[in-house]
Design an enzyme around this catalytic site. Sequence first.
Site, PDB file in Angstrom:
ATOM      1  CD  GLN A 103      21.092  51.700  -8.405  1.00 17.14           C
ATOM      2  OE1 GLN A 103      21.785  51.182  -7.545  1.00 17.14           O
ATOM      3  NE2 GLN A 103      21.307  51.509  -9.684  1.00 17.14           N
ATOM      4  CG  HIS A 121      19.554  54.647  -3.440  1.00 26.06           C
ATOM      5  ND1 HIS A 121      20.658  54.255  -4.171  1.00 26.06           N
ATOM      6  CD2 HIS A 121      19.020  53.495  -2.942  1.00 26.06           C
ATOM      7  CE1 HIS A 121      20.769  52.936  -4.114  1.00 26.06           C
ATOM      8  NE2 HIS A 121      19.791  52.450  -3.388  1.00 26.06           N
TER       9      HIS A 121
HETATM   10  P1  NAD Z   1      28.445  53.112  -9.444  1.00 23.81           P
HETATM   11  O1  NAD Z   1      29.267  54.345  -9.178  1.00 23.81           O
HETATM   12  O2  NAD Z   1      28.662  51.913  -8.633  1.00 23.81           O
HETATM   13  O3  NAD Z   1      28.636  52.652 -10.962  1.00 23.81           O
HETATM   14  C1  NAD Z   1      28.532  53.534 -12.014  1.00 23.81           C
HETATM   15  C2  NAD Z   1      28.388  52.724 -13.293  1.00 23.81           C
HETATM   16  O4  NAD Z   1      28.183  53.636 -14.357  1.00 23.81           O
HETATM   17  C3  NAD Z   1      29.607  51.872 -13.655  1.00 23.81           C
HETATM   18  O5  NAD Z   1      29.168  50.562 -13.990  1.00 23.81           O
HETATM   19  C4  NAD Z   1      30.176  52.589 -14.886  1.00 23.81           C
HETATM   20  O6  NAD Z   1      30.774  51.694 -15.814  1.00 23.81           O
HETATM   21  C5  NAD Z   1      28.942  53.211 -15.471  1.00 23.81           C
HETATM   22  N1  NAD Z   1      29.160  54.381 -16.311  1.00 23.81           N
HETATM   23  C6  NAD Z   1      30.182  55.274 -16.273  1.00 23.81           C
HETATM   24  N2  NAD Z   1      30.005  56.215 -17.212  1.00 23.81           N
HETATM   25  C7  NAD Z   1      28.846  55.913 -17.850  1.00 23.81           C
HETATM   26  C8  NAD Z   1      28.128  56.519 -18.914  1.00 23.81           C
HETATM   27  N3  NAD Z   1      28.555  57.635 -19.501  1.00 23.81           N
HETATM   28  N4  NAD Z   1      26.976  55.933 -19.336  1.00 23.81           N
HETATM   29  C9  NAD Z   1      26.523  54.803 -18.749  1.00 23.81           C
HETATM   30  N5  NAD Z   1      27.164  54.185 -17.747  1.00 23.81           N
HETATM   31  C10 NAD Z   1      28.306  54.737 -17.290  1.00 23.81           C
HETATM   32  O7  NAD Z   1      26.960  53.606  -9.406  1.00 23.81           O
HETATM   33  P2  NAD Z   1      25.667  52.888  -8.911  1.00 23.81           P
HETATM   34  O8  NAD Z   1      25.597  51.498  -9.466  1.00 23.81           O
HETATM   35  O9  NAD Z   1      24.577  53.823  -9.230  1.00 23.81           O
HETATM   36  O10 NAD Z   1      25.842  52.733  -7.312  1.00 23.81           O
HETATM   37  C11 NAD Z   1      26.382  53.737  -6.459  1.00 23.81           C
HETATM   38  C12 NAD Z   1      25.392  54.368  -5.483  1.00 23.81           C
HETATM   39  O11 NAD Z   1      25.730  55.756  -5.263  1.00 23.81           O
HETATM   40  C13 NAD Z   1      23.998  54.452  -6.017  1.00 23.81           C
HETATM   41  O12 NAD Z   1      23.084  54.600  -4.992  1.00 23.81           O
HETATM   42  C14 NAD Z   1      24.095  55.748  -6.802  1.00 23.81           C
HETATM   43  O13 NAD Z   1      22.964  56.245  -7.336  1.00 23.81           O
HETATM   44  C15 NAD Z   1      24.788  56.642  -5.813  1.00 23.81           C
HETATM   45  N6  NAD Z   1      25.402  57.772  -6.546  1.00 23.81           N
HETATM   46  C16 NAD Z   1      24.537  58.683  -7.085  1.00 23.81           C
HETATM   47  C17 NAD Z   1      25.024  59.709  -7.851  1.00 23.81           C
HETATM   48  C18 NAD Z   1      24.023  60.660  -8.456  1.00 23.81           C
HETATM   49  O14 NAD Z   1      22.974  60.906  -7.881  1.00 23.81           O
HETATM   50  N7  NAD Z   1      24.297  61.161  -9.650  1.00 23.81           N
HETATM   51  C19 NAD Z   1      26.408  59.839  -8.076  1.00 23.81           C
HETATM   52  C20 NAD Z   1      27.264  58.897  -7.471  1.00 23.81           C
HETATM   53  C21 NAD Z   1      26.722  57.840  -6.723  1.00 23.81           C
END
Ligand code: NAD
Length: 251
Positions: A103, A121
């Site tokens: 995602q 995404h």
């Molecule tokens: P989310 O922000 O809803 O949830 C993040 C999850 O990651 C939480 O359940 C949290 O407990 C967990 N987490 C935190 N630190 C962690 C670690 N070190 N190891 C493993 N897990 C950990 O994210 P989502 O479910 O991906 O949904 C949000 C949407 O926004 C998605 O589409 C997402 O990909 C996007 N998004 C993308 C990025 C990116 O590209 N890096 C960053 C922020 C949000």
Amino acid sequence: MTEQAIPGALVEALVKADAVVVLTGAGMSAESGVPTFRGNEGLWQGHRPEELATPLAFRKDPEKVWEFYDWRRTFLAACEPNAGHRALVRLEEIADEFTLITQNVDGLHGTAGSRNVLEVHGNIWRVRCTGGCRGEHEDRRAPLPRPLPPRCTCKSLLRPGVVWFGESLPAEVFEQASRASEQADVFLVVGTSGAVEPAASLARVARAAGAVVAEINPEGSLLSAVSRFILREGAATALPRLVAAVEAARG
Ligand code: NAD
């Protein structure tokens, strides 16, 4: 904190699996320094991403939306894959069939060297024409040259190549992700709250089709209930330990 033992039955399932599927979310990149959306560090100038990452926000103020994305791109340009991303590259090398559904839009799985990646995404490093030509290409410049918003060679506005809140996922990519989930023997859910649909439902699809589902997340999520195994650890610690255990068990 003492390390949680890696469940032997999960290692065995991974060793025996014909098809391994991994679904990653924002938590996958947390230890690369990328803020998740749920934490306060995900805010930009007091705005929640959900307010800016929408087609309506782009129609109203494309410059502001691009400023937000330019800020994110510039931030991400300094982030590197972590040990968890690298462990998934290794898992792909040793698995018979491997699909990584992410995602995340940060492109870090590709930078790490993962090959079969389905970016449901989109990818923040891609830009797409909103006009007639509909062209899409990679643009890694960060920050982007001013003035914002950037324009296509056909003069229409460009938009980030990501899926916004309220938009459908790219049909073909999601179709492939659904098919892989149905066929998975083991389905790992890494760093996702399970709050964003339809991506989260892929874990339920896999479970219903008989896959062994395992969650890697330091906190509980909406997908914990469908997971047979749970590793309450960060991805950068748990994944290298899990993959090392699989390699050791293969001999
Ligand atoms: P989310 O922000 O809803 O949830 C993040 C999850 O990651 C939480 O359940 C949290 O407990 C967990 N987490 C935190 N630190 C962690 C670690 N070190 N190891 C493993 N897990 C950990 O994210 P989502 O479910 O991906 O949904 C949000 C949407 O926004 C998605 O589409 C997402 O990909 C996007 N998004 C993308 C990025 C990116 O590209 N890096 C960053 C922020 C949000």
